[in-house]
Structure formats: C-alpha cells, structure tokens
Write a protein that holds these residues in place. Sequence first.
Motif, PDB file in Angstrom:
ATOM      1  N   ALA A  13      27.130  42.572  37.607  1.00  0.00           N
ATOM      2  CA  ALA A  13      28.472  42.813  37.105  1.00  0.00           C
ATOM      3  C   ALA A  13      29.179  43.954  37.803  1.00  0.00           C
ATOM      4  N   ASP A  14      28.472  45.036  38.120  1.00  0.00           N
ATOM      5  CA  ASP A  14      29.201  46.205  38.605  1.00  0.00           C
ATOM      6  C   ASP A  14      29.751  46.001  40.015  1.00  0.00           C
ATOM      7  N   SER A  16      31.640  43.695  40.713  1.00  0.00           N
ATOM      8  CA  SER A  16      32.981  43.154  40.541  1.00  0.00           C
ATOM      9  C   SER A  16      33.949  44.159  39.932  1.00  0.00           C
ATOM     10  N   GLY A  17      33.438  45.180  39.337  1.00  0.00           N
ATOM     11  CA  GLY A  17      34.312  46.131  38.656  1.00  0.00           C
ATOM     12  C   GLY A  17      34.697  45.563  37.301  1.00  0.00           C
ATOM     13  N   SER A  18      35.043  46.449  36.384  1.00  0.00           N
ATOM     14  CA  SER A  18      35.354  45.976  35.044  1.00  0.00           C
ATOM     15  C   SER A  18      36.780  45.467  34.983  1.00  0.00           C
ATOM     16  N   GLY A  19      37.098  44.907  33.855  1.00  0.00           N
ATOM     17  CA  GLY A  19      38.311  44.116  33.741  1.00  0.00           C
ATOM     18  C   GLY A  19      39.606  44.885  33.654  1.00  0.00           C
ATOM     19  N   ARG A  20      39.559  46.188  33.457  1.00  0.00           N
ATOM     20  CA  ARG A  20      40.800  46.843  33.082  1.00  0.00           C
ATOM     21  C   ARG A  20      41.926  46.611  34.072  1.00  0.00           C
ATOM     22  N   ASP A  21      41.592  46.774  35.371  1.00  0.00           N
ATOM     23  CA  ASP A  21      42.693  46.674  36.331  1.00  0.00           C
ATOM     24  C   ASP A  21      42.681  45.349  37.096  1.00  0.00           C
ATOM     25  N   LYS A  22      41.959  44.404  36.545  1.00  0.00           N
ATOM     26  CA  LYS A  22      41.934  43.089  37.202  1.00  0.00           C
ATOM     27  C   LYS A  22      43.183  42.312  36.830  1.00  0.00           C
ATOM     28  N   SER A  24      43.773  39.411  37.963  1.00  0.00           N
ATOM     29  CA  SER A  24      43.460  37.987  38.063  1.00  0.00           C
ATOM     30  C   SER A  24      43.349  37.332  36.709  1.00  0.00           C
ATOM     31  N   VAL A  26      41.536  34.966  35.980  1.00  0.00           N
ATOM     32  CA  VAL A  26      40.254  34.267  35.868  1.00  0.00           C
ATOM     33  C   VAL A  26      39.554  34.622  34.561  1.00  0.00           C
ATOM     34  N   GLY A  27      39.181  33.603  33.852  1.00  0.00           N
ATOM     35  CA  GLY A  27      38.368  33.831  32.647  1.00  0.00           C
ATOM     36  C   GLY A  27      39.118  34.406  31.483  1.00  0.00           C
ATOM     37  N   THR A  28      40.406  34.458  31.516  1.00  0.00           N
ATOM     38  CA  THR A  28      41.123  35.037  30.387  1.00  0.00           C
ATOM     39  C   THR A  28      40.915  34.238  29.115  1.00  0.00           C
ATOM     40  N   GLN A  66      30.763  34.557  32.687  1.00  0.00           N
ATOM     41  CA  GLN A  66      30.163  35.870  32.452  1.00  0.00           C
ATOM     42  C   GLN A  66      29.102  35.709  31.374  1.00  0.00           C
ATOM     43  N   GLY A  88      37.479  39.596  22.218  1.00  0.00           N
ATOM     44  CA  GLY A  88      37.132  39.909  23.604  1.00  0.00           C
ATOM     45  C   GLY A  88      36.172  41.064  23.783  1.00  0.00           C
TER      46      GLY A  88
ATOM     47  N   THR B 631      36.867  49.442  27.852  1.00  0.00           N
ATOM     48  CA  THR B 631      36.845  50.730  28.548  1.00  0.00           C
ATOM     49  C   THR B 631      36.503  51.817  27.516  1.00  0.00           C
ATOM     50  N   GLU B 679      31.849  52.409  34.454  1.00  0.00           N
ATOM     51  CA  GLU B 679      31.152  52.813  35.675  1.00  0.00           C
ATOM     52  C   GLU B 679      31.677  54.133  36.237  1.00  0.00           C
ATOM     53  N   ARG B 871      26.735  50.263  33.926  1.00  0.00           N
ATOM     54  CA  ARG B 871      27.246  49.029  34.492  1.00  0.00           C
ATOM     55  C   ARG B 871      28.207  48.387  33.499  1.00  0.00           C
ATOM     56  N   THR B 872      29.277  47.849  33.972  1.00  0.00           N
ATOM     57  CA  THR B 872      30.256  47.277  33.046  1.00  0.00           C
ATOM     58  C   THR B 872      29.681  46.057  32.346  1.00  0.00           C
ATOM     59  N   LEU B 874      31.896  43.850  30.976  1.00  0.00           N
ATOM     60  CA  LEU B 874      32.996  42.887  30.984  1.00  0.00           C
ATOM     61  C   LEU B 874      33.447  42.677  32.424  1.00  0.00           C
ATOM     62  N   PRO B 875      32.657  41.988  33.197  1.00  0.00           N
ATOM     63  CA  PRO B 875      32.892  41.980  34.633  1.00  0.00           C
ATOM     64  C   PRO B 875      34.221  41.391  35.076  1.00  0.00           C
ATOM     65  N   ILE B 877      36.622  39.695  33.014  1.00  0.00           N
ATOM     66  CA  ILE B 877      37.581  39.289  31.999  1.00  0.00           C
ATOM     67  C   ILE B 877      38.774  40.230  31.967  1.00  0.00           C
ATOM     68  N   THR B 878      39.946  39.646  31.981  1.00  0.00           N
ATOM     69  CA  THR B 878      41.119  40.449  31.698  1.00  0.00           C
ATOM     70  C   THR B 878      41.373  40.353  30.210  1.00  0.00           C
ATOM     71  N   LEU B 879      41.239  41.467  29.558  1.00  0.00           N
ATOM     72  CA  LEU B 879      41.312  41.454  28.114  1.00  0.00           C
ATOM     73  C   LEU B 879      42.734  41.711  27.680  1.00  0.00           C
TER      74      LEU B 879
END
Lengths: 141, 885
Positions: A13-14, A16-22, A24, A26-28, A66, A88, B631, B679, B871-872, B874-875, B877-879
């Motif tokens: 997972a890491d 890809s980075g976490s979702g906050r600033d994504k 995209s 994808v997967g919403t 995920q 979520g 977060t 992270e 490690r996150t 929530l890889p 997902i846009t929440l």
Amino acid sequence: MSAQSSVATATPADASGSGRDKGSPVGTEAKSARPALTGTGAVHRLGLLREIPVGEARVYAVGDAQIAVFRLRGDTLRAVDAVCPHAGGPLADGQADAGVVICPLHAHVFSLATGESTSGAPPIGCYPVRLAVDGTIELTL
Amino acid sequence: MTITENVPGTSTAASAASTVPASAGVVPAQRAHGRTPAGGRERLVVVGNGMAGMRAVEEILARHGGDLFDITVFGDEPYGNYNRILLSNVLAGADTEDEIFLNTPEWYAENGIRLRAGARVTGLDRYARVVTIEDGAVAPYDKLIIATGSRSFIPPIKGLAGPDGRLPGGVFAFRTIDDCRAMIGFAEGRRTAAVIGGGLLGLEAARGLQTYGLEVHVIDAAPTLMNQQLCAEAGGILRRGVEELGITVHPGARTAQILLADDETGHETDDQTGGDAGGGTGESAGLGRAVGLEFADGSRLDVDMIVVAAGIRPNVDIGLRGGLTVERGIVTDDQMRSVDDPDIYVVGECAQHRGQVYGLVAPLWEQATVLAEHITGSDLDAAYHGSKTATKLKVAGVAVAAMGLKDAEHPDDEVVRFVEPRRGVYKSVIIRDGKLVGATLLGDTAKSASLIQAFDNGLPLPDERLQLLFDIGLPAAEVGAAEMADDAQVCNCNGVSKGKIVACVKGGMKTVPGVMNATRAGKGCGSCKLLVKEIVEWAADGEVEEDLSANWYVPGVPLDKPALMAAVRERNLRSVSAVFAALAPDGKEDAASKMALTSLLRIVWGSDFIDERDGRFINDRVHANIQKDGTFSVVPMIAGGVTSPDELRRIADVAEKYDVPMVKITGGQRIDLLGVRKEDLPKVWADLDMPSGHAYGKSFRTVKTCVGKDFCRFGVGDSTALGVAIEQRYHGLESPGKLKLAVNGCPRNCAEGLIKDVGVVAIDGGRWEIYIGGAGGAHVRKGDLLATVGSPEEVMMLTGRFLQYYRENAKWLERTYTFVPRVGIEKIRAVIVDDAEGIAADLDARIQESIDAYVDPWLEREQPATAGQFRTSLPLITLPQVPVR
C-alpha cells in the motif's frame, strides 16, 4: 477488471500513497466495487507474513482492489475489503479478534469469515487467502 | 495578596476573629469622619451574621469582592454563622451543634473579614454613613448590607412576657442556638410541655421535646395545623399523623393567660442574652415561673415548660432608626437596595420585595446572588423578580410538600384531590387556566419534583389530571418513553429513532447493550444512554433481561474492575492475550475489550507491561488521532498553552512542508495539524521536534491556563506556571477516560476550570481551590470542590493522588464527571485529602511509578515499533473529500 495472469504481483500500500491527495476517481465507489471483485480466480502473491504484525492487518492494492489482510493470533489469515462500506473507514486500522474486525471510525463490526455486519452496516467482501510454504501470503481474487 | 495591615492576617486572625475587642475595625464616634477607605477598598459593613448575610458575603467573595471591599460583619449572637433551619435537628438530637455551623471563625479570618460576633448594632446614621454598636462605638461604611433576619413573635398573652420583652421562667422562644441550649438544659427531668403554635416550627419543637421524654401538647390558635400551607382537610390528616406520635393537639385553642408561680426553684442559669426578646433561659428573671396555661373557655392545662413558636417578625429596627421605608420588612427595589438609599442593601427575612417577605431559604439565596452581582458590579442589570415558594419537608415524621395556593379561590379553579386518611395520604392540585397554581402532598410526596417544576415554570399539564398525582402503571421516566413519537430521534449522534429501538426490542433483543449494539443508539457521545435504556424497558414490557455484563470492566471478561485487577496481579498477567487466555470464557479473545485491557494493564504494571500492539486502538498504535478520511491529526505538547516563536516557526514550516490542509487552534490551547498522512507521521514529529500532546488517547491530555498574574490585572495566582508544571508532570498518563484540566488565576474562570476533570482556581490570599468531576462537553457539570490548599505543591500532590485514585477505580470510559458523583465527593475527599483509608502514600507512589515509566511515544519515529507501523491503510481510495482551508 483485474483478469490478469494467474499469479499477479500486488503493490504494498505505501508505494501508492494514501488517498488524501489522490485526485483519481479510482475505487471511489467502495460499495459497488465488491461484486466486481468476484469470480476471476486469480492468485496474487502479496508479500511475506512478517510484514504483518500479529493481530494487526496491512493493506494491499491488488489491481484496482484494496484488500486488508489480517494476521490473527495463531497466524490465521483473513482477507477482506479494506474500506468500510459505512463511511469509508480503513478497516486495516481496526482492532480484530478471531472472529471480527471493528472499524476505527464509527465502530461498525464485521465478521472476518463472512463479511456480515453485526452492527447494521452493509456487508464487506471476504476473499480466500493462505500462507505459501515459502512464507508468502497468497490471495485469490 | 491585597489584604492591608488593618485586616487580620491569615496567620493571626484565627484566634482573634471571635474575640476582637471593640477597637478593631470600629472607631469612636468622633474619629468616624475622614477615615479613608481601607487600602483603597470601600468599607462594606454587614449587619447580621445569619444565613442571608453570610450567603450574600460568600456570593460577593465569589465575585472577587475581597478586592473591592474591606468587610466587617456584625452579629448579634456571640458565634460564627450557623444553619438556623437545622436547630430543630439539634433539639431532637439528630445533629450536634458543631454540625450546623456554616462558617468557622477561621473562615472569616482567611477571607479577610472582620467578625464582630456578639456586637449588636443599634443605630444607623445614613448622613454620617455610620452604624452604632450598643456599646456606643460606631462603624463607618461606604456600603451597608442589612441582614438582620427575624425574631420570634411573642403573642400578646397575659403573663407570657414581661414589659421589657423578657420571658418568665420555663418559657422559651425557639429561634437561636441559645434558645435551643436553654430548652435542652431545662427539659431534663420535666414531665410536660406545651408548644404555642401549630406551624412547622411548632411541630418540630414538639417532636424535638419528645426526645427528652416530655409529654407534649401543641396549642394551635388556628383551626388547622400548618395553617399557612395546608387546607383544613390536609391539616386534619396531618393532625392524625402527629397524634399517632403521642403529641396532643389543641386546635383553635385561645390561650387567655399563662399561669405563673413565684420562682422558688433557685435554678442556676447564666443570663447571657440579657433583655433579648425571645431569649428565654428558663430563669424567672423576676417574672415568676410558668406552671400552666388557661384557655379562653376557662379550662387549664398544667405544664412544666412552654415553648413559643407562634411565627416570626422581621427585625426592622435598624431600618426605622435610619429612616428607611419599612412596612412589614425594609422595602427594597429589584437590586435588593433600600428604596431610600442606593448604598444600603437589604437581604433575607428582613427584606420586603414587591410586597413579599420571605421566610424560606430558597428566595434568600436568589436575593443574595442578585445583591452580590450588583454590589460588585459583576452585573449591574441583575434583578430579583420575586420567588414562587414551594416547600418539601418532613414535619414530625410526615412528608409534606406544599406550593402556591392551598385552596381554590375562583369558581372556575380546577381542583383534583385524592384523600386516603387511613394511610395518612392527601394529594391535591389546583389548576387555573391550564397552569398549576397550587399543590399539596401529604404522606406521599413522590410526585413533588414534577409538580414543583410545573409550578415554577408554568409547564403544560397532562390532560389526564390524575397523572399529576400518580405514576399510573409505570414509573415516571417510562411515561416519557411511552409518550415519545415513533419517529422522534433518540440518539442524535447516530440518528436512531425511538421506532428503530422499539423494532429491535420487538425483534427479540431484550438487553440494553444488545439493543445499543444492534441499533448503535447511545454509541456516539453516550448522552442518550439513559433514554435508550428507558425505551428498551418500556418496549420490552417488563421483560428486559438482566444484563450481567453491565458491571464488567470489559465485555469479554466477566469480572468487574476490582476483581479483574486482583486477578491480574495475583496471576501475574502482563499482556492482553494472557488476560484472555486466563480469564475469558474458553480463553476467547474479544476485539472490543482489547483497548480497555491495554489501558488497565499499563496502569497496573507500568513499564513491566508486555505491550502487544494489536491490543491498542489505531490512535495509540500511531500516536495520532484518526480522521474521517483515514488521515491523522497531530497535536504537539504545548504545556499550559504557553509556546514560543521558535516552536510556532517550526509548526508553520511543518504545515507547509507536508501540505497540512488545516491548522487549527484547539479548545485545549494547542495547535492541531489536521489531515497528516499516516506515512508522514514520523517525519512530521521529527521536524516538529516537540513531544506528543496526547490528543488521541484515553489519557491525560492538557492543562488549559489563563494568563495568570504576571500580566493579568486581576490574577491572584500564577496559573500559567502551575498549569505548565501539572501538564509536564502528568501528561500522557493513560486513564479510563481522557483527562482535561485547567488552572485559573482568579475566580473569573477564564480557563474554564470549573468544568474540567480537574480544575484549579487561584483565590485571593495565595490559596488554590481544586475542583474535580467537571465537564463541558456532551454532558455539562460543574466540578465539586475537593479542597482549598495553600500552595502549588499541595495542588500538584492532590491532583496526582486523585488521578491515580481515578485510574485505579473508574470503569472503562467512565469520565470523572460520572466517577466523582458515583463515588461521592465526600468519600473522595476523605481518601484523597484526609487519607481516611490510609492509601494516600500508596497512591502517590504508584502515580510516581507511572510517571517514571513514561516515554514520549513520538520517539518511535526513530525506530518503528512494528513492521509497516506507518503504512497507509487506505491506499487508493479517494474518500469523502475534506476541503483544504
């Protein structure tokens, strides 16, 4: 969606980075993602058992999915959707025992074996997962 | 300290307060003029050392009046201040004299108040602005409070009193502690007594005299006992109850004269009260000795002693001498000032406000508050609007509640009445225009609370009036549950309606926690739990299954906290998995129990605890508070809310470097970096280079402080220094619930110490008040005063001791605002302050162990505690997007 080779590589997972600033999309749609994940039967080698502390979970991105993999006490493995269908929440951050995981955001409870919620939330998906002889976690999706 | 040299200091005044010679604080008449106010403060003279006067003074002190006024109190009686209401308990032997004293001489001294006990004020000169004491001395004032109260009314019955108001031998008033003592002293060895007056006080006197083996008669000029409060029918039922106790009642009896004998007893008593009307001593005073009563119809009753309880009259002499408007009492405006003089306040039974003179304690408290607000300038608009009086008490063993009218007055007044003479029960309500205007309950006062509420607030009444008198079928609370609409929202956190809860119960769930788990009602802030319980009980129709787990510390281990702690110690269980293996049914682990067990084991074992990371909630695994998008929020420790430019610069740099979406000042006087990626946490901590503020755990969080005395012109204690010290010593210690503290530098409460788990308030004189069990969240509660101490060191010690007591004894997630009332402030004070159980030293030692075992969790940035700790989860997902501010 992820009908790839029979043994796919998964992304920790890491990476890809976490979702906050994504940005995209994808997967919403976590709720609708679940039916799409069934039935391809591909086996994915996720990583080594030692990457998951006893009693905790880590998340793997498998194609577009995920998946949270729990290493229960006694080294039983369980694989479920990583995202709580209620709001979520990250289920891999939840506390678990031999039977259930509790979402860290609003304490919804899900069976790790069936995915059913005992607290009134929609169910989560559960996936076959096992430990290969070489210590690798193998997920069937 | 702002006390000037002419005020008794805290160290010397204790012994002096009750014995000050006439010279202290009082000057001979010729020197009265031109004396400057003491220390720049105005001179406040209080005439009257009773409940009203001292309540007013306490309210004034609470508003920082000690800084504004140099206070002198004159009391007629040679004592401190006592609770006059409880004199009947003293007479009956239920309380000792010591128990009814309210303020000790030390209290006056500690608050810089000059007490002149036993000094009767006889004159008031408003133009010279002085009061005159009976020995001729005068005391100048800038502001005057008249709180002279009442005296016993001595009816004009031949032989009952001499021309100077003195009472013959064997005749007693019932007003002061001296009256009480004299009665007790005289009653020994006597056989019969008559009490003149069938009101509340008379009946209590009668009951009290029975304690001494006397045969007691109540002589009531009115046709009905408690004529002021009760109608004839209710009075009749009360009479039966009183007579069953062996008291003979003579209703409608007109006493023509008191029969006197020449006093030949040579009975030795000290006459200390002199010519005080109502100050009977049992001694004849040359008037003879009472031996009986003769009634208007010529019949006689022979008795050994007579107690006069025929009502009270306000003491208004000082008002008359000062030329103030006096009717029944001294007439006041809505600020409790004399209508003739804005510098003279009047409070209590001697005050007449809008035509009313009150003899009950509740209106007096309200008056004292308004007076204090106004005189200190805290609220110049404060106004007293009068009180609706309701009484609830036990008179001669019979429970009585009465409010408003006792009988219907208008033809269309609605009256609902229930009478059951055999059981001594009488209930009636009087309703006018749909509002409750009067109620009487006798023998069964279970409904008094709801009636008093309806009476005070003019609440709408149930159509079925009977419900005002009885709980029909169900206890009161469940009527509320029954009456709620199905779609009414019960749990406002999780949006659960009454209908949903009922459906769950009808579906077969018969335990309260079961329903809470299934519906999530009460699982948010928890403030609706009681209502949920009531609805479940109502819906289950009496078939609620007892929930055995209610007393367990955690749901997965069937033991309450003391038993669990004992088992953990005894069996040397140092990890969560060990506890499950040894104590859970079938050794089964339970996810919902893990966090609580982790906390408990850490409290029991300190650094010897075996830390299993899956036993922790996510916040405690990564030392940050999880947010709705997965977060985290990062709150560095800013002890006492005191920071520096350097720290602020680092925080700003971190916020920019890690794209922190929101930087927020918290309610706990800290800075919250919201929306930090999991992270990034270790890097953020490293760059901040500040310790964790623990804004995520069930632990000691923060100490809020006000500016304190270094800068604030009102500060009387160094609240910032003390707050910083408390936070540095105790921060991060885990506990059953979170702990939020505050230190105020003065009683203005800017740091909100009165609604904190532990709140410290500096008061004038270098002293500190410690409040515990306050809350200002979903539940609001003012803390209870634990102790007032003289040094910051004592504050630190008692705080730590209380924290450890709470850590060891509170249930999981039980905040102090529940814990303190459950255990009781008296018990906690006994343990913490007085060491009644001899465990204070152990508590001190154990909290010190926890402090010594503490390690800043943010140091885990150097070496993660587990694989992939940061490690996150929530890889991809846009929440729900949190907007960037």
